[in-house]
Design a protein around this motif. Structure first.
Motif, PDB file in Angstrom:
ATOM      1  N   ASN A   1      16.165  -4.210 -32.796  1.00 11.85           N
ATOM      2  CA  ASN A   1      16.142  -2.941 -33.526  1.00 11.85           C
ATOM      3  C   ASN A   1      16.836  -3.063 -34.879  1.00 11.85           C
ATOM      4  O   ASN A   1      16.386  -2.468 -35.870  1.00 11.85           O
TER       5      ASN A   1
ATOM      6  N   THR B   1      14.472  -4.815 -37.161  1.00 18.79           N
ATOM      7  CA  THR B   1      13.420  -3.871 -37.540  1.00 18.79           C
ATOM      8  C   THR B   1      13.899  -2.916 -38.623  1.00 18.79           C
ATOM      9  O   THR B   1      13.185  -2.662 -39.608  1.00 18.79           O
TER      10      THR B   1
ATOM     11  N   ASN C   1       5.007   6.827 -41.891  1.00 22.56           N
ATOM     12  CA  ASN C   1       5.294   5.399 -41.801  1.00 22.56           C
ATOM     13  C   ASN C   1       6.153   4.950 -42.979  1.00 22.56           C
ATOM     14  O   ASN C   1       6.888   5.756 -43.556  1.00 22.56           O
TER      15      ASN C   1
ATOM     16  N   TYR D   1       0.990   7.191 -32.875  1.00 20.83           N
ATOM     17  CA  TYR D   1       1.847   6.010 -32.919  1.00 20.83           C
ATOM     18  C   TYR D   1       3.012   6.200 -33.882  1.00 20.83           C
ATOM     19  O   TYR D   1       4.066   5.578 -33.725  1.00 20.83           O
ATOM     20  N   ASP D   2       2.830   7.048 -34.881  1.00 17.70           N
ATOM     21  CA  ASP D   2       3.902   7.308 -35.847  1.00 17.70           C
ATOM     22  C   ASP D   2       4.797   8.462 -35.406  1.00 17.70           C
ATOM     23  O   ASP D   2       5.626   8.943 -36.182  1.00 17.70           O
TER      24      ASP D   2
ATOM     25  N   GLU E   1       8.056   7.731 -29.681  1.00 20.08           N
ATOM     26  CA  GLU E   1       8.858   6.514 -29.547  1.00 20.08           C
ATOM     27  C   GLU E   1       8.541   5.729 -28.274  1.00 20.08           C
ATOM     28  O   GLU E   1       8.591   4.504 -28.269  1.00 20.08           O
TER      29      GLU E   1
ATOM     30  N   HIS F   1       5.958   4.950 -26.894  1.00 19.07           N
ATOM     31  CA  HIS F   1       4.800   4.076 -26.953  1.00 19.07           C
ATOM     32  C   HIS F   1       5.055   2.823 -27.791  1.00 19.07           C
ATOM     33  O   HIS F   1       4.151   2.022 -28.012  1.00 19.07           O
ATOM     34  N   HIS F   2       6.294   2.680 -28.263  1.00 24.74           N
ATOM     35  CA  HIS F   2       6.680   1.486 -29.012  1.00 24.74           C
ATOM     36  C   HIS F   2       7.449   0.536 -28.108  1.00 24.74           C
ATOM     37  O   HIS F   2       8.201   0.964 -27.224  1.00 24.74           O
ATOM     38  N   GLU F   3       7.268  -0.743 -28.356  1.00 21.28           N
ATOM     39  CA  GLU F   3       7.923  -1.761 -27.539  1.00 21.28           C
ATOM     40  C   GLU F   3       9.441  -1.568 -27.508  1.00 21.28           C
ATOM     41  O   GLU F   3      10.081  -1.713 -26.466  1.00 21.28           O
TER      42      GLU F   3
ATOM     43  N   LYS G   1      11.038   1.215 -28.098  1.00 24.25           N
ATOM     44  CA  LYS G   1      11.378   2.601 -27.767  1.00 24.25           C
ATOM     45  C   LYS G   1      12.177   3.261 -28.894  1.00 24.25           C
ATOM     46  O   LYS G   1      13.073   4.071 -28.663  1.00 24.25           O
ATOM     47  N   TYR G   2      11.794   2.915 -30.110  1.00 25.52           N
ATOM     48  CA  TYR G   2      12.548   3.395 -31.271  1.00 25.52           C
ATOM     49  C   TYR G   2      11.664   3.288 -32.517  1.00 25.52           C
ATOM     50  O   TYR G   2      10.952   2.297 -32.697  1.00 25.52           O
ATOM     51  N   ILE G   3      11.698   4.331 -33.360  1.00 22.53           N
ATOM     52  CA  ILE G   3      11.005   4.305 -34.646  1.00 22.53           C
ATOM     53  C   ILE G   3      12.034   4.581 -35.735  1.00 22.53           C
ATOM     54  O   ILE G   3      12.689   5.630 -35.730  1.00 22.53           O
TER      55      ILE G   3
END
Length: 408
Positions: A99, A102, A135, A160-161, A164, A166-168, A170-172
């Motif tokens: 994370n 990222t 994004n 997808y934006d 959370e 649905h993200h590998e 679990k964080y955006i």
């Protein structure tokens, strides 16, 4: 004071996706009072149709130089945005190596994009930034807004934006830090509005429901003869769309109902298309089923297919969605739908004509739904109800004109 609107997209007007923008773009006007410019992140393939008054700037599609990357990385590492986001990770108990990496990458990318765009800001005009996705371009918009006083930033969010889980990881990044930095969030369903508020702390007054829409046509799709069933699905052939479950369900239905002639048409290409064709060939062999894979086609071609072909039922099996335009288009032609309760699909299927499946579906769920809807899907009143639902709530002319008023 005159103004300019920057319309940030992933690839539109170039090929590669975002077909739903094709429904919205005709309602945008570019004139002496408001100059509209589209900034895509990618520019591959041919251009699609868009109003000739609108400009397209490919600035962001050019390869970022090593110097620009290094500058963005250095500025990002020492920026207030990075430190605040690290604090957010700690507070959310999501601090880990992946994370943090990222966050560093996204911060640097946001700064690089904002640096590229800064020269486009006209100090003598009101500058509106419209981000079709929440994004890195939306992040760049907020960074620009911090530097300049005459900027407003509006963002849509879809699937997808937004979600959370649905993200590998679990964080955006920057969802919480920038939650109330946008002048307005535009969501496409009520469930998304609730998610923004509860998950990220976005204030209610900063969120507006702005449904997508499709063009209204006069006619319904025709129906097949007795003992025939024509099924259509529209999606990319990628894992999240679970097209394999549709194939298995149709196969199971046919095994129990061999007297019914089935034609299944799938519209949409992607990485799994060849393997899905192989699966259909294997499972449908010896059964009264014909499968057709049309691959990627334009939005207009999808509508043309619904108009010119007999279509009895539409199936969506996706594990994650926003509010699928493909379902709207099918219902606008009077086609009943089978789909799972994910994203905003439940708001579309609030009528007896369609079947809303559980969030986590099996091929047995789909098979049972096909059996339940087999006869009723050809009922003219039920098909008219589908069309009425879309015309009342998802009419492109009404919804997009209302949305664009926010930029006047």
């Amino acid at each position: 004071m005159n103004k300019q609107t920057f319309f940030f997209t992933g690839c539109f007007p170039y090929e590669g996706g975002e077909h739903f923008i094709e429904n919205e773009i005709p309602y945008w006007n570019s004139n002496s009072e408001n100059e509209v410019t589209i900034f895509p992140l990618k520019a591959n393939g041919k251009k699609r149709d868009y109003p000739k008054e609108i400009k397209v700037d490919t600035l962001l599609t050019k390869k970022i130089t090593v110097k620009q990357k290094l500058k963005g990385l250095v500025l990002g590492v020492f920026s207030k945005y990075l430190f605040r986001e690290i604090y957010t990770l700690i507070k959310q108990k999501k601090i880990n190596y992946k994370n943090v990496v990222t966050v560093v990458k996204v911060t640097a990318k946001g700064i690089i994009l904002s640096n590229l765009l800064e020269d486009k800001i006209d100090e003598g005009k009101s500058n509106y930034i419209y981000c079709y996705w929440n994004n890195e371009l939306a992040i760049a918009g907020v960074i620009l807004k911090d530097r300049k006083k005459n900027i407003k930033v509006f963002t849509r969010c879809h699937r997808y934006d937004l979600y959370e889980e649905h993200h590998e990881l679990k964080y955006i990044p920057f969802k919480r830090q920038f939650a109330n930095k946008y002048d307005k969030w535009f969501v496409i369903c009520e469930s998304a509005k609730n998610y923004l508020t509860e998950k990220y702390g976005v204030k209610n007054e900063n969120i507006a429901l702005s449904r997508l829409g499709v063009e209204v046509h006069d006619n319904l799709s025709s129906i097949s003869n007795n003992n025939c069933l024509n099924i259509v699905s529209v999606s990319y052939c990628v894992p999240v769309k679970q097209v394999d479950k549709i194939i298995k369900a149709i196969s199971d239905f046919s095994s129990s109902n061999p007297e019914i002639t089935i034609r299944w048409t799938h519209i949409g290409g992607g990485e799994l298309m060849n393997s899905l064709q192989d699966l259909a060939f294997k499972l449908f062999e010896g059964k009264n089923i014909k499968s057709i894979f049309l691959g990627n086609v334009s939005n207009n071609k999808v509508n043309e297919f619904f108009l010119k072909n007999k279509v009895d039922v539409f199936i969506n099996a996706s594990a994650s969605e926003g509010v699928p335009v493909s379902i709207m288009e099918a219902m606008e032609f009077g086609i009943p739908v089978i789909a799972p309760n994910v994203g905003g699909i439940s708001e579309l299927l609030e009528l007896d004509s369609c079947i809303l499946l559980p969030e986590k579906i099996t091929e047995k769920d789909i098979c049972n739904a096909i059996f339940s809807i087999y006869k009723s899907c050809k009922d003219i009143d039920k098909r008219e109800a589908c069309k009425t639902k879309i015309n009342n709530e998802y009419n492109a002319q009404t919804n997009f004109k209302s949305f664009i008023e926010n930029f006047k």
